[in-house]
Design a protein around this motif. Structure first.
Motif, mmCIF file in Angstrom:
data_model
loop_
_atom_site.group_PDB
_atom_site.id
_atom_site.type_symbol
_atom_site.label_atom_id
_atom_site.label_comp_id
_atom_site.label_asym_id
_atom_site.label_seq_id
_atom_site.Cartn_x
_atom_site.Cartn_y
_atom_site.Cartn_z
ATOM 1 N N VAL A 25 15.702 25.729 -1.820
ATOM 2 C CA VAL A 25 14.269 25.264 -1.932
ATOM 3 C C VAL A 25 13.615 26.012 -2.365
ATOM 4 C CG1 VAL A 25 14.829 23.189 -0.280
ATOM 5 C CG2 VAL A 25 13.423 24.900 0.206
ATOM 6 N N SER A 136 18.739 22.438 -5.785
ATOM 7 C CA SER A 136 16.967 22.538 -5.034
ATOM 8 C C SER A 136 16.268 20.840 -5.397
ATOM 9 C CB SER A 136 16.267 23.714 -4.921
ATOM 10 O OG SER A 136 15.513 24.001 -6.568
ATOM 11 N N GLN A 137 15.043 21.045 -4.780
ATOM 12 C CA GLN A 137 14.401 19.955 -4.982
ATOM 13 C C GLN A 137 13.729 19.928 -6.517
ATOM 14 O OE1 GLN A 137 13.888 17.264 -2.545
ATOM 15 N NE2 GLN A 137 14.932 18.661 -1.004
ATOM 16 N N ASP A 239 12.463 23.309 4.515
ATOM 17 C CA ASP A 239 12.400 22.451 3.905
ATOM 18 C C ASP A 239 11.353 22.049 4.093
ATOM 19 O OD1 ASP A 239 14.897 22.489 3.004
ATOM 20 O OD2 ASP A 239 16.262 22.036 4.171
ATOM 21 N N LEU A 243 8.731 20.557 1.411
ATOM 22 C CA LEU A 243 8.213 19.566 1.295
ATOM 23 C C LEU A 243 6.535 19.231 1.581
ATOM 24 C CD1 LEU A 243 11.661 17.519 2.772
ATOM 25 C CD2 LEU A 243 10.593 17.992 0.149
ATOM 26 N N ARG A 247 5.812 21.487 -2.517
ATOM 27 C CA ARG A 247 5.901 21.019 -2.978
ATOM 28 C C ARG A 247 4.580 19.639 -3.822
ATOM 29 N NH1 ARG A 247 8.689 19.666 -7.727
ATOM 30 N NH2 ARG A 247 8.374 17.419 -8.110
#
Length: 844
Positions: A25, A136-137, A239, A243, A247
């Motif tokens: 990520v 990745s995301q 992660d 997130l 993000r």
């Protein structure tokens, strides 16, 4: 197992049965564009046409995750090479689709082979283990949907990653136009790489990542910082932090424009933190790392607090630059400032927002200061004041306002005072008289912000019912047209001196207005224009065109009268400061010093002095927070949940976070000693005064005078400004040191003054152990470069329990009897010598 490198085919690496690639990520999203795909395509075709050749495409660096699935598959975390591996995967997808759509062609590859034999999917595996590449995301679900759609045409496609679809379509189109796609298949088989495997327990993936950028796009600050923040953490924590925090930062800054926006954002953020220190673009990443280490964000779970602070500042930045502010009044101010497009303002505005959130002032003052910022930069633009002078000035304003806030002074008064104090300089706030004269005489039509000015003046006449000029249909209209001299009717109006008057009046503010029908109004007579104007301004004349509506002819007098009317309203729309010179003078010295605190004033030193003792309770000053912290025997701060901090600010940030809040906090102002004791910043000030002997008014005055003399000397010293920037406009400095940047992120220079020990000196301040180790390795060479200075050379121990390490040179001085010019010359020579060491020794 330590790092191992071996040459092999890229396809062989991808299809290894027991391994699969995973892009973690912290890696940047897939970012290759058509240019990179074109280069890969050309390389594949070139080697595909030469059966005996192979083509080297760079390196693939990976570290084994260490988590083997029940099926015996171990993920490889891609550290470098994800762009190349992803693009080759997209080319394999295009080949699989081509084979499926052309079953009768004689192909060296087949749909079944590509799908089920480990090129794209391993049919014997389940779940994520079945994918040979997991992105990745942001990109992950798009690629997975494409692969699943290949197997089952009913599977829903996901279009979140536009870049993946663009590049897949690029390869689809190229294959469709190719006579023999077997060339592509043959070429892919002969793409070679160096596969570099790292041992997570032995190698440092972060350092390797920073030093590598084999092919493709250069790494941005966003790439480097995201990797630095997340790479060293356990995968599960990566992660979770990505997130829940990173993000959020991406989405706040704009997911579509994040790559281009983040670098500007992070530079502005660091400018706020390190004001007034200048910050070059190339220093952003090193200084960010320094910020992390100095504040111990890289220890324990502190990285979460750093990301919370970045979230907060990302919200500020987005509100200021992207129009995302939710408060209507603030949004109006930010949007108006954004139309001026003066990016050097952003750190100051972010600092305002942070201080507003920290209760330094209320909403009314916030709005008024934003209006003054707009007035400041717009008046300067009208008066052609140079903008480059703001690059150093505005960070110095941030620093001074930080000091005012720490002293609980009047923030707004201080801000206005700091601007007023620049009267007569390149950084001045133009007076009403200067502003009026510039507006009356300048060519407004060719002024870059003319449209902004006229629309702002229009809406200022009806603030409760502003007009939306963002539709793109409005333009600036000359009332007396640009081709007036070709018209007999206009020539008659202009009289026999028409040409001279025309040149003077054509682009004057009094002859300009706004319309949605510029092309239709064109070059007609004044009567024709009036008739057409009535239908051109939402069926009514705009407020700034009232004089046009009422005039019977349009001549020199009418233009000058309208100009005077508009200028009067411009002075009201962009007002001058509301502070007296007497008020401003209070901030010229006492509150104008550099708000830096010597490192010896940090919490552990105050603790060691006995002013704060083991077992003391630290209580939040604000009644909004009820947490009570305890000082340990070691001088750390422990919260009730057991979390321990060396820094009062980190303890404050965590306390706010646990209460459901977020954002930065000045811990010295946040905590008090006991329920009724003083704020601990008062104890810090007491420590400085009693234990360093450095806070008496007499000592401060001496330091200010010494540094003023040194700055004056250096400003005339040949080569000094080129090496260290011009020091002549520095603010008064009551400290025992003066910092000088040398455009490196790992070190900085300080000139030093020990007034009570009667010494002066300079040091090379290394922020990383690595930089200091290089310095120590070449100790003899460095000392030879300092030998002619005839001073005492001191080295910190490499093993010293310090965040920074220094090489220092100093000498005795009799301030009462020595020639200070000679002292300044020696000190400047030290600065040059240490700079040469940084350039010649540390750069090797």
């Amino acid at each position: 197992m330590a790092m191992n490198a071996s040459a092999q085919s890229l396809i062989g690496l991808i299809t290894n049965a027991s391994l699969r690639f995973v892009v973690p990520v912290y890696q940047r999203p897939y970012s290759w564009d058509e240019e990179h795909c074109e280069q890969l395509w050309d390389d594949v075709l070139s080697v595909g046409k030469r059966p005996d050749d192979r083509h080297f495409t760079g390196s693939v660096v990976w570290v084994q995750d260490g988590v083997m699935s029940a099926k015996g598959i171990t993920p490889r975390l891609l550290i470098d090479g994800q762009q190349r591996v992803t693009t080759v995967t997209l080319l394999l997808v295009a080949l699989a689709e081509y084979a499926k759509e052309n079953p009768d062609k004689a192909l060296g590859f087949s749909y079944t082979r590509l799908i089920n034999k480990g090129y794209l999917i391993d049919e014997e595996m389940e779940g994520d283990d079945s994918y040979k590449l997991t992105l990745s995301q942001g990109d992950r679900e798009t690629l997975k949907s494409i692969l699943e759609h290949l197997i089952n045409h009913d599977h829903k496609l996901i279009y979140d990653s536009a870049r993946i679809w663009e590049n897949l379509n690029f390869f689809r189109n190229r294959l469709a136009a190719l006579e023999d796609p077997n060339i592509v298949w043959d070429g892919i088989q002969r793409l070679d790489v160096v596969s570099i495997s790292l041992d997570a327990g032995t190698d440092n993936p972060q350092l390797i990542f920073e030093s590598m950028n084999s092919t493709g796009k250069d790494l941005s600050s966003a790439d480097l910082i995201r990797n630095f923040v997340l790479m060293g953490l356990p995968p599960k924590q990566q992660d979770e932090l990505y997130l829940n925090h990173w993000r959020v930062i991406e989405e706040t800054l704009g997911a579509d424009s994040y790559d281009t926006v983040f670098d500007s954002f992070i530079r502005n953020y660091l400018t706020v933190l390190y004001a007034p220190e200048p910050l070059a673009k190339r220093d952003v990443y090193p200084i960010f790392k320094r910020h992390v280490v100095e504040n111990e964000y890289n220890k324990g779970d502190n990285m979460r607090e750093l990301l919370s602070e970045l979230e907060q500042f990302a919200r500020y930045y987005s509100a200021i630059t992207a129009g995302t502010e939710k408060d209507a009044a603030l949004k109006e101010k930010f949007d108006s400032l954004a139309r001026l497009d003066i990016t050097v303002l952003n750190p100051l505005l972010m600092s305002f927002y942070q201080d507003y959130d920290d209760d330094a002032f209320g909403m009314a003052d916030f709005l008024d200061m934003l209006e003054l910022v707009e007035s400041y930069v717009f008046r300067r633009a009208i008066c052609d004041a140079p903008t480059n002078s703001l690059n150093k000035f505005l960070p110095s304003v941030i620093a001074k306002l930080n000091k005012v806030q720490e002293d609980e002074g009047n923030y707004r008064e201080a801000f206005e005072s700091l601007l007023l104090l620049e009267e007569g300089t390149a950084r001045r706030f133009p007076s009403d008289t200067e502003f009026e004269q510039a507006l009356a005489t300048r060519d407004v039509y060719h002024f870059r912000k003319a449209f902004y000015m006229l629309t702002a003046l229009e809406n200022a006449q009806h603030p409760k019912d502003p007009h939306d000029f963002g539709t793109g249909s409005y333009t600036i209209e000359h009332i007396m047209p640009q081709n007036a001299l070709n018209s007999s009717s206009w020539k008659e109006v202009l009289s026999q001196e028409s040409e001279d008057i025309f040149e003077t009046l054509l682009n004057n503010i009094g002859n300009l207005t706004l319309t949605a029908y510029n092309s239709e109004l064109s070059d007609g007579s004044f009567e024709d224009k009036k008739k057409r104007c009535i239908g051109g301004f939402d069926k009514e004349y705009m407020a700034i065109s009232e004089a046009v509506k009422n005039a019977t002819e349009w001549n020199k007098t009418e233009i000058e009268n309208r100009a005077a009317w508009l200028i009067e309203r411009a002075v009201n729309r962009w007002p001058f400061l509301n502070v007296t010179k007497e008020q401003a003078q209070l901030y010229a010295t006492e509150k104008g010093g550099i708000p830096k605190v010597p490192s010896k004033a940090q919490f552990r030193y105050v603790f060691s002095s006995g002013l704060i003792k083991p077992g003391d309770k630290l209580v939040p000053v604000s009644e909004k927070f009820t947490t009570v912290a305890t000082v340990t025997e070691e001088g750390t701060i422990v919260l009730p949940n057991g979390e321990e901090f060396h820094s009062p600010s980190l303890a404050a940030i965590r306390t706010v976070s646990l209460a459901g809040g977020s954002g930065a906090r000045n811990g010295w102002k946040f905590w008090r000693l006991g329920a009724d004791g003083p704020a601990i910043d008062k104890l810090r000030a007491q420590y400085l005064s009693e234990y360093l002997g450095g806070d008496t008014e007499e000592t401060k005055a001496f330091r200010i005078a010494f540094w003023d003399g040194f700055y004056d000397y250096c400003s005339t010293r040949t080569g000094f400004s080129e090496a260290f920037h011009d020091p002549s406009d520095r603010i008064e400095n009551p400290e025992s040191w003066a910092g000088f940047g040398i455009e490196r992120g790992d070190c900085k220079l300080h000139a030093l003054l020990w007034s009570w020990d009667k010494k002066v000196g300079a040091d090379l301040h290394c922020y990383t152990v690595e930089a200091y180790q290089v310095l120590l390795n070449r100790k003899a060479e460095a000392e030879q470069m300092l030998k002619s200075l005839d001073g005492e050379i001191c080295w910190d121990s490499l093993d010293a329990d310090k965040k920074t390490r220094t090489l220092t040179i100093k000498r005795d001085v009799d301030f009462a009897n020595d020639d200070l010019t000679e002292v300044y010359e020696w000190l400047a020579n030290c600065m040059f010598a240490l700079r040469n060491i940084a350039v010649e020794v540390l750069s090797v």
